[in-house]
Design an enzyme around this catalytic site. Structure first.
Site, PDB file in Angstrom:
ATOM      1  N   CYS A   1      12.499  46.833 -17.128  1.00 59.13           N
ATOM      2  CA  CYS A   1      12.751  46.371 -15.762  1.00 59.13           C
ATOM      3  C   CYS A   1      12.032  47.182 -14.694  1.00 59.13           C
ATOM      4  O   CYS A   1      11.614  46.654 -13.663  1.00 59.13           O
ATOM      5  CB  CYS A   1      14.257  46.415 -15.465  1.00 59.13           C
TER       6      CYS A   1
ATOM      7  N   CYS B   1       8.584  46.360 -12.711  1.00 58.22           N
ATOM      8  CA  CYS B   1       8.551  45.431 -11.578  1.00 58.22           C
ATOM      9  C   CYS B   1       9.552  45.796 -10.475  1.00 58.22           C
ATOM     10  O   CYS B   1       9.268  45.643  -9.296  1.00 58.22           O
ATOM     11  CB  CYS B   1       8.847  44.003 -12.035  1.00 58.22           C
ATOM     12  N   HIS B   2      10.740  46.215 -10.871  1.00 60.29           N
ATOM     13  CA  HIS B   2      11.794  46.406  -9.862  1.00 60.29           C
ATOM     14  C   HIS B   2      11.819  47.838  -9.312  1.00 60.29           C
ATOM     15  O   HIS B   2      12.512  48.091  -8.330  1.00 60.29           O
ATOM     16  CB  HIS B   2      13.163  46.051 -10.452  1.00 60.29           C
TER      17      HIS B   2
ATOM     18  N   MET C   1      10.772  36.059 -13.701  1.00 59.83           N
ATOM     19  CA  MET C   1      11.746  36.859 -14.447  1.00 59.83           C
ATOM     20  C   MET C   1      11.823  36.326 -15.877  1.00 59.83           C
ATOM     21  O   MET C   1      12.062  35.144 -16.096  1.00 59.83           O
ATOM     22  CB  MET C   1      13.105  36.740 -13.746  1.00 59.83           C
TER      23      MET C   1
ATOM     24  N   HIS D   1      -3.646  48.409  -6.532  1.00 54.54           N
ATOM     25  CA  HIS D   1      -3.387  48.205  -7.949  1.00 54.54           C
ATOM     26  C   HIS D   1      -4.565  48.670  -8.807  1.00 54.54           C
ATOM     27  O   HIS D   1      -4.520  49.730  -9.383  1.00 54.54           O
ATOM     28  CB  HIS D   1      -3.045  46.741  -8.187  1.00 54.54           C
TER      29      HIS D   1
ATOM     30  N   HIS E   1      -6.790  40.379  -8.724  1.00 51.46           N
ATOM     31  CA  HIS E   1      -6.611  41.272  -9.876  1.00 51.46           C
ATOM     32  C   HIS E   1      -7.979  41.469 -10.520  1.00 51.46           C
ATOM     33  O   HIS E   1      -8.336  40.768 -11.463  1.00 51.46           O
ATOM     34  CB  HIS E   1      -5.602  40.694 -10.872  1.00 51.46           C
TER      35      HIS E   1
END
Lengths: 589, 589
Positions: free
Chosen positions: A89, A92-93, A130, A369, A412
């Protein structure tokens, strides 16, 4: 369908989709539940929330910040939930759950949603990116419920990872004076490919000519990148679990001579490339703790740790978790270029004197990124992906050139692709996660000043879900993968433009059915990351299936765009990134 | 008695004593309770702890991190306790209560001590430096009990203070284009003294010749320092409450033209001095949040905030609260020298290009506090006080020269004193909080290389509790104050050495009874901080009593060491630091 992006993903931030999909390919093709499924599930007795307060024989502990009424977890439960959270998790979170590419999951929010909602969301996922952790079988019902309870508690601040903790993990398997003084094997190192075997926690070293898997080396989990020291002797890889392996390519067989864990989650490693500092230093950037470490290039001995917690570049507010994304080694100065995601600061870390460490913080754009140099090696271009922008740094002068809209959704680039555009001169290209756009940015302020640092052209590829774009100085082609496109046909193929066709108003692309060429029929056969051999006359693509399925590497003849070779081997488990050691070392892309 | 240090204070860190005493002079002379007093107090019914759970009409809130069993505070109680903590306790114990000059007060420790112990300790203080907040009447019984309950809860992370919060406090009372273009008053600015009136939250501008209080200007609380812009026009002062005032000395009368709050607690402000950047930038360093801000020199507009949270220089572990101590402006580079206390990093912050901000982090020594330049202005010497060391930075080359033992306990140089030593050539001197030692460090690596960056001599002054040492290029004397010495006679006088006598084996000092000369008979008459006038022929000392008592400034003739003048005025409330504007501007000390 061909030009449709991943709409849900684009809306919620394409990278969320990427991260989730990368983490969830094992169940990517599970059907999503219908509303009635959800309804039914909510009313099953098994769905009732019963906090396991009465587990026998387990010590109950106070979790940090537990309040009256919070579900209490046993120590074993808490540890398990923590581990699941970090593995599945946090990417991303965010480890502090303040949200990043995924949504914020702090208790003020999760308590409003409630246990049942959280449980169902974790179970079935969402089209927004998700993963369906429960219905995919990736997490058991008890684990899903554990995570829902865990999320109702305050986030556990994960441990810091300072010099003591690093030194505790540091191992030098072969000291420098026990290593060979010349190359002892017959490997053609410069045409070797270091291939990430994502789910097995290994890399494969594959010969670029024979396509033979020469060696498999145990590494951290899901190696994110491979980098090569300036001399070409040492290979550095870093797992998502923040483990760095230093592999001596002169030994027979090549082996890990040193390893170091730099935190609990990481993405980037790089080596010093500036003249006079070849092979001298390495650097690794962590997601948690938010910091980077400069290491000795021959032993990985951690020398200097620098935290990245600090101010966002724009609103200048404190951020507790500014993660280190891509790092590259400058050719123009004894510096590492360190991209700090959440604060949008690009750090030029000068390694000339690490006791009196000079760092230039360039205010760029948030959500930095990945990126790469222009062909001259002087300018570094990096995607601020959730801002749909590209920031450009002059590594010679040590300052920002500018920040431009990429004109697509969620750029990206990987390291991007440099080519001589028939109309605009030298350009650097990026594809996008969120839509089908391929953008070209002029990179020649000397001879093509009017085009420099502008998006001079956009063309449409097959669709969204692209991760990597690729060409080579000797090539006349530009390849765009689309591994995360939900359309199986698109995700299993790549688009190729002829560079000279970019002069036309609407250049056409040719589709190469790489998945089909692989001979594999099962799975989604996501085709990912074209990588050239040293000569620049063939391109390798991973055909990436889940761990239980067959994967392959497909080699394309760059001149003819025909299938040249397929590498299939039962050891080739979930291959993703491939790094030709010469091209990686010389920043040829 | 004369040579005895403050033993308790020295043991526990002399600066703790300083901070406490600075904060507690109102009750400094209250007798300490005897053990039987404490016993008696512990058994009075009034001492019973009754958490006020039932306060009517007040909303109960969850404090951060409250656990079952913690005493619950109402919102009003919590806010009050928070404010008391920040005003009275945070300076020594740290806002996160992890301890610094005071002890750690995290709940794992406070819960072991228990409510009654905490209550009594806060009430009666300790000889180690903890003020007697209760028995002095500074805090009421209910407030002491409130603080004891507050300390049993997890520390409340104080709010961050980013660009938005700063901008909300930023006021430009007189815009630049409304200010005069030449000096409109008749003040002799270069011989003006900016004098901190600590407890009234003001500064006094006093004429160096007439000794007349020309103006009193409202400022933040307990102004810590005054600094002057390179042109001499602008005066910057910063309160402990982190409020910066920018005062235009050309206006008639001089007045605050801009103000800015830079956090909730701060100590340092400085202006850009490098050629080409005169008056252009200012910088303020905060204790909380741990950060500094670069401001526009003419308006205080906050431009760039940089956090200091990061790694300790030695163990390289993360510190959540590295406070910004002294800052000086370099003469050799467009840089501020920023001393970060807890991590022991000295930051050279280059203001040439604040969008691409270059910062050199010099690994020095922990607990950096205050310091000054050598006479050449090239080298900066700073006390790492709790480590009993002095770190030396070459501001031209941007690197550490070395770290030396000061050979005394807890050096507290202020800016230190530069003199030509009869045996050792140019030296920089510091006195000590923890003992009577005065140390001389050679500062001339060119002509006196054998003495450079060594303690070449120590001499004994009156005793411990010294804060400031002072001389002037034109003076033949060296003054050492001892305001925090517990002996009333010592704290009310200063020791003076003849510089030429330093050639002897045991140089003698003369004692000047400044307190007695002031004509004030009440109070401890702490004599603090000698400051020269512009001509360098007289020295000013504060005779510093509590707010309710008379204070004064005593002016000594530097040649004769006789009393020259006493400044007494009912507006002269708790005078502490005095800054002659010329000497401050030119770093003459």
């Amino acid at each position: 369908m061909r030009r449709t992006g991943i709409l849900g993903a684009a809306k919620l931030g394409g990278v969320a989709a990427l991260m989730m999909l990368l983490a969830s390919t094992a169940h990517a093709q599970q059907p999503k539940p219908s509303p009635s499924d959800l309804q039914q599930h909510r009313t099953t007795p098994g769905g009732q929330y019963q906090p396991s307060l009465d587990v026998l024989g387990e010590q109950k502990v106070e979790q940090p910040g537990t309040k009256p009424g919070d579900p209490v977890l046993s120590k074993a439960e808490f540890d398990q939930a923590n581990q699941i959270y970090f593995e599945r998790c946090a990417g991303c979170h965010g480890v502090l759950r303040k949200g990043a590419t995924g949504k914020a999951l702090t208790p003020d929010l999760t308590k409003k949603l409630g246990f049942e909602y959280l449980r169902d969301f974790i179970t079935y996922g969402s089209p927004g990116g998700m993963p369906n952790w429960g219905s995919s079988g990736e997490l058991k019902t008890e684990q899903v419920e554990l995570m829902a309870r865990y999320l109702l508690n305050d986030p556990a601040q994960p441990p810091e990872f300072g010099m003591k903790e690093m030194k505790d993990t540091w191992k030098v398997a072969v000291p420098v004076d026990k290593r060979p003084t010349k190359k002892m094997n017959n490997l053609d190192i410069d045409n070797l490919f270091s291939v990430t075997l994502r789910d097995s926690g290994e890399i494969a070293l594959i010969d670029g000519k024979t396509k033979k898997i020469e060696h498999i080396i145990k590494t951290g989990y899901a190696v994110h990148i491979s980098r090569v020291s300036a001399s070409g002797r040492y290979l550095f890889v870093i797992g998502r679990d923040a483990k760095v392996n230093l592999i001596d390519l002169w030994m027979d067989p090549p082996q890990t001579v040193a390893e170091l864990k730099v935190g609990s989650e990481a993405r980037s490693v790089e080596t010093s490339k500036f003249k006079g500092y070849e092979d001298k230093f390495a650097i690794a950037g962590s997601y948690w703790p938010p910091q980077f470490v400069i290491m000795d290039g021959a032993t990985l001995e951690p020398l200097k740790i620098v935290g990245t917690r600090g101010m966002t570049y724009d609103t200048q507010e404190y951020h507790p978790e500014p993660r280190v994304a891509a790092i590259v080694g400058s050719h123009y100065n004894p510096e590492f270029v360190v991209n700090v995601k959440e604060t949008g600061q690009i750090l030029l870390v000068n390694y000339r004197d690490i006791k009196n460490l000079k760092v230039t913080s360039i205010a760029a754009e948030r959500f930095l990124h990945d990126g790469g140099f222009d062909r001259s090696g002087r300018y570094f271009l990096v995607a601020a992906n959730a801002r749909h922008k590209v920031a450009i740094v002059d590594t010679k002068e040590g300052k920002l050139v500018g920040v431009v809209e990429s004109k697509g959704q969620t750029p990206h680039p990987g390291r991007g692709a440099n080519l001589n555009h028939p109309k605009f001169g030298p350009v650097w290209a990026t594809s996008h996660l969120g839509d089908e756009i391929v953008s070209f940015i002029g990179t020649d302020p000397q001879k093509n000043k009017q085009h420099a640092w502008k998006v001079v052209q956009t063309v449409a590829g097959q669709g969204g879900g692209s991760l990597f774009i690729k060409t080579h100085p000797k090539s006349e082609h530009l390849y765009i993968d689309t591994p995360l496109n939900p359309d199986a046909e698109i995700s299993a193929s790549v688009a190729v433009f002829k560079i000279k066709d970019l002069a036309s108003a609407e250049p056409k692309y040719q589709v190469l059915p790489i998945g089909q060429w692989s001979g594999i029929s099962e799975g989604q056969r996501r085709v990912v990351q074209g990588e050239y051999n040293q000569a620049g006359d063939e391109v390798w693509f991973s055909v990436w299936n889940t761990k239980a399925q067959d994967s392959a590497i497909v080699v394309v003849d760059d001149k003819t765009l025909k299938l040249k070779s397929v590498i299939r081997d039962k050891r080739l488990i979930t291959p993703t990134g491939k790094f030709n050691l010469y091209n990686t070392r010389k920043d040829v892309y």
